[in-house]
Design an enzyme around this catalytic site. Structure first.
Site, mmCIF file in Angstrom:
data_model
loop_
_atom_site.group_PDB
_atom_site.id
_atom_site.type_symbol
_atom_site.label_atom_id
_atom_site.label_comp_id
_atom_site.label_asym_id
_atom_site.label_seq_id
_atom_site.Cartn_x
_atom_site.Cartn_y
_atom_site.Cartn_z
ATOM 1 N N CYS A 92 0.882 -0.905 -0.035
ATOM 2 C CA CYS A 92 0.260 -0.038 -0.120
ATOM 3 C C CYS A 92 0.637 1.314 0.064
ATOM 4 O O CYS A 92 1.582 1.679 1.240
ATOM 5 C CB CYS A 92 -0.650 -0.061 0.940
ATOM 6 N N CYS A 174 -3.379 -7.002 9.227
ATOM 7 C CA CYS A 174 -3.260 -5.978 7.217
ATOM 8 C C CYS A 174 -3.874 -5.535 7.700
ATOM 9 O O CYS A 174 -5.784 -6.010 7.528
ATOM 10 C CB CYS A 174 -3.195 -7.373 6.437
ATOM 11 N N CYS A 411 -6.656 -2.965 -15.422
ATOM 12 C CA CYS A 411 -6.054 -3.058 -14.469
ATOM 13 C C CYS A 411 -4.525 -2.569 -15.302
ATOM 14 O O CYS A 411 -3.997 -2.485 -14.462
ATOM 15 C CB CYS A 411 -5.944 -4.741 -14.078
#
Length: 455
Positions: A92, A174, A411
Site C-alpha cells: 500500500c 493487515c 487493470c
C-alpha cells in the site's frame, strides 16, 4: 605489464547530495514529479504542493529518480499512514494520501493517459462516469502470504515481500485484508512454527468466500502425520477450510474432513447479480480481490452493455464466468472465452450449477491467430477483461466481430490507452470512462470504458 579490468562506478546510480525540491504532480504510478536542472525527477512518497528533501538514486539523460529524506512542507491531503508496516511491505504505497484525494488523482491520471496515449481527443467531462468506490480498509477478500525459513533461528516468517525484493516483512495484521482473514495471521504464523516440517512450507493463500474462510498451504514434501493433526486441529478451532497444495498443484482437503470415498475438495464461491448467480473458483485461479467493487463493476458493465433478448454477446478473458454468468441472465446467447483451461472447465461447471443453458465457454489463446475459432463471428456486444498486457491481439478481429458496443475492463491504464487507439481507429467512440477503485491505498488504477460504434 598485465592489465586487469576494473569496473567504473555507475554514475547513473550514485547517490547525490541532498536537495530541496518542489513537487508539482503525481505520475500514474503514484510517484511525485519535480524538476531539477531541466530533468524530470520521480520521487515516491511525496504529494503535489509539497517541498521535500530528497537524494538522487538514479540519473539518466532526461530524468532522475530520487528517494525521500524528509518533508519540509506538507500538503493538506497528507495523512499519517494507518498501517505499521507502511514503507516496509511492498503493497500500500499511497497510505500517506487522503482516500478522497487518492481517488481524484487516479481518475485524473486515467483520463489524462487515455487522452495522451491514445488517439482520443480531450475527454469531455460529461462522459466521465462517477468512480466505483467502496470501503477504504479491510476490502481484500484474498491475499497470498510469503514464507521464509531462517536456518539460524529455526523460525518461519510469514508476511509480505518488500517492494522490488525477495525479503519478507513479518506481519501481525493487515488493515486492507478482510478483518476475519487479518485476525488469522498471527495465530497461523504461531501454528506453522510448531510443525516439524516447517522448512518445507511455501506460500499461504487466504480467501474469504461466501461459504467461509479458506487457507491453502503450499507444501514441497509430504507432511508427517503429527503435522497433519496439528494443522487439522488449528483449522477446526478457527472453522477454517484448510487445503494442502503439492508441487503438481494437487489439492488435498484437511478440514473439514471429506466423507469416505469423496475426493472432491470444497471450493470457495461468491455471489453476483443480487445472489442470483453463484460463482465457484479453484484456489489459485484468478478472481477479483475486492468483492464489493467487483459486484458494482459487474452491475455497471451490464448497465452499459444493456443486453437485450436475442443478442449475441462475447466475453473475452472470461475467467470462471464473472461477467458471463450475470450477462446470461439478461441475454439470449453469451459466449465466454478464456486462455486458462482449468478456469474454462470451472466456468462450464458454474453454468451447470446455475442452470444457465444460454452461455457457452471455450478455451483459446487470445493472443494467437483466432481465424479458425468456431465462436468467432458477428456479435452484438463485446466485453473485455484482459490481464495487464491488454487485448491488442484480440482487437485485431474487430472487423469480423462488428459489435455495436464494447465494454473494456482494464487493470493497466497504459495498455488500455494503447488498445483504445485500435477501437477509435476502427470507428468507435468513447461513450463513458470511469475509475474502478479496486485497490484503495495503492497507486493501482483500474478502469472501465464504454465504446460505441459510430453509425
Amino acid at each position: 605489464m598485465a592489465q586487469f579490468f576494473q569496473a567504473k562506478p555507475n554514475k547513473s546510480k550514485q547517490l547525490s547530495a541532498k536537495l530541496s525540491l518542489s513537487v508539482t504532480q503525481l505520475d500514474h504510478l503514484g510517484a511525485g514529479i519535480a524538476q531539477h536542472q531541466g530533468k524530470i525527477v520521480f520521487i515516491p512518497g511525496v504529494l503535489p504542493g509539497e517541498t521535500a528533501t530528497v537524494q538522487f538514486v538514479e540519473q539518466k539523460k532526461s530524468y532522475a529518480k530520487a528517494k525521500l529524506i524528509s518533508i519540509e512542507s506538507a500538503a493538506v491531503n497528507r495523512i499519517k499512514p494507518h498501517c505499521p508496516h507502511y514503507q516496509q511491505c511492498g503493497g500500500c504505497d499511497l497510505q500517506h494520501m487522503d482516500t478522497n484525494a487518492q481517488r481524484e488523482h487516479k481518475q485524473t491520471a486515467l483520463v489524462d493517459l487515455i487522452s495522451k496515449l491514445s488517439s482520443a481527443k480531450a475527454i469531455d467531462a460529461d462522459i466521465v462516469a462517477d468512480p466505483i468506490v467502496g470501503e477504504a480498509w479491510h476490502y481484500r477478500r484474498r491475499a497470498r502470504l510469503a514464507t521464509l525459513f531462517d536456518k539460524n533461528t529455526q523460525r518461519l516468517q510469514l508476511g509480505f515481500r518488500t517492494g522490488n525484493s525477495n525479503k519478507i516483512v513479518s506481519i501481525q495484521q493487515c488493515p486492507v485484508l478482510s478483518e476475519s482473514l487479518s485476525a488469522l495471521i498471527t495465530p497461523l504464523a504461531a501454528n506453522l512454527n510448531q510443525l516439524k516440517a516447517k522448512a518445507s512450507l511455501g506460500h499461504v493463500e487466504l480467501t474469504q468466500a461466501d461459504n467461509g474462510n479458506f487457507a491453502v498451504l503450499r507444501v514441497t514434501k509430504v507432511l508427517p502425520a503429527s503435522d497433519i493433526r496439528w494443522l487439522t486441529g488449528f483449522a477446526e478451532k478457527h472453522q477454517l477450510n484448510l487445503l494442502l497444495q503439492d508441487d503438481a498443484g494437487q489439492l488435498t482437503q484437511l478440514f473439514p474432513l471429506l466423507p469416505a470415498g469423496d475426493e472432491a475438495v470444497a471450493l470457495p464461491y461468491y455471489h453476483l447479480a443480487q445472489e442470483a448467480v453463484r460463482c465457484s473458483f479453484t484456489p489459485g485461479n484468478f478472481v477479483q480481490v475486492n468483492g464489493a467493487i467487483n459486484q458494482a463493476m459487474v452491475d455497471q458493465a451490464i448497465e452499459w452493455l444493456d443486453p437485450q433478448p436475442g443478442e449475441r454477446i462475447l466475453d473475452l478473458f472470461c475467467g470462471v464466468g464473472n461477467f458471463s454468468l450475470p450477462l446470461a441472465l439478461k441475454a439470449a446467447e453469451v459466449i465466454g472465452v478464456e486462455g486458462v483451461p482449468e478456469m474454462v472447465q470451472q466456468a462450464k461447471q458454474n453454468a451447470v450449477d446455475n442452470q444457465l443453458d444460454n452461455v457457452t465457454f471455450y478455451h483459446a489463446d487470445l493472443s494467437a491467430d483466432l481465424s479458425a475459432q468456431t465462436w468467432l463471428g458477428k456479435i452484438d456486444k463485446l466485453l473485455l477483461d484482459p490481464a495487464r498486457a491488454g487485448a491488442f491481439e484480440s482487437l485485431q478481429w474487430l472487423q469480423k466481430m462488428q459489435p455495436k458496443k464494447v465494454v473494456y475492463v482494464s487493470c493497466n491504464p497504459a495498455s488500455l490507452a494503447r488498445d483504445s487507439s485500435v477501437l477509435l481507429a476502427s470507428g468507435y467512440r468513447i461513450a463513458q470512462v470511469g475509475l474502478v477503485d479496486m485497490f484503495p491505498q495503492t497507486h493501482h488504477i483500474e478502469a472501465m470504458v464504454l465504446f460505441e460504434l459510430n453509425i
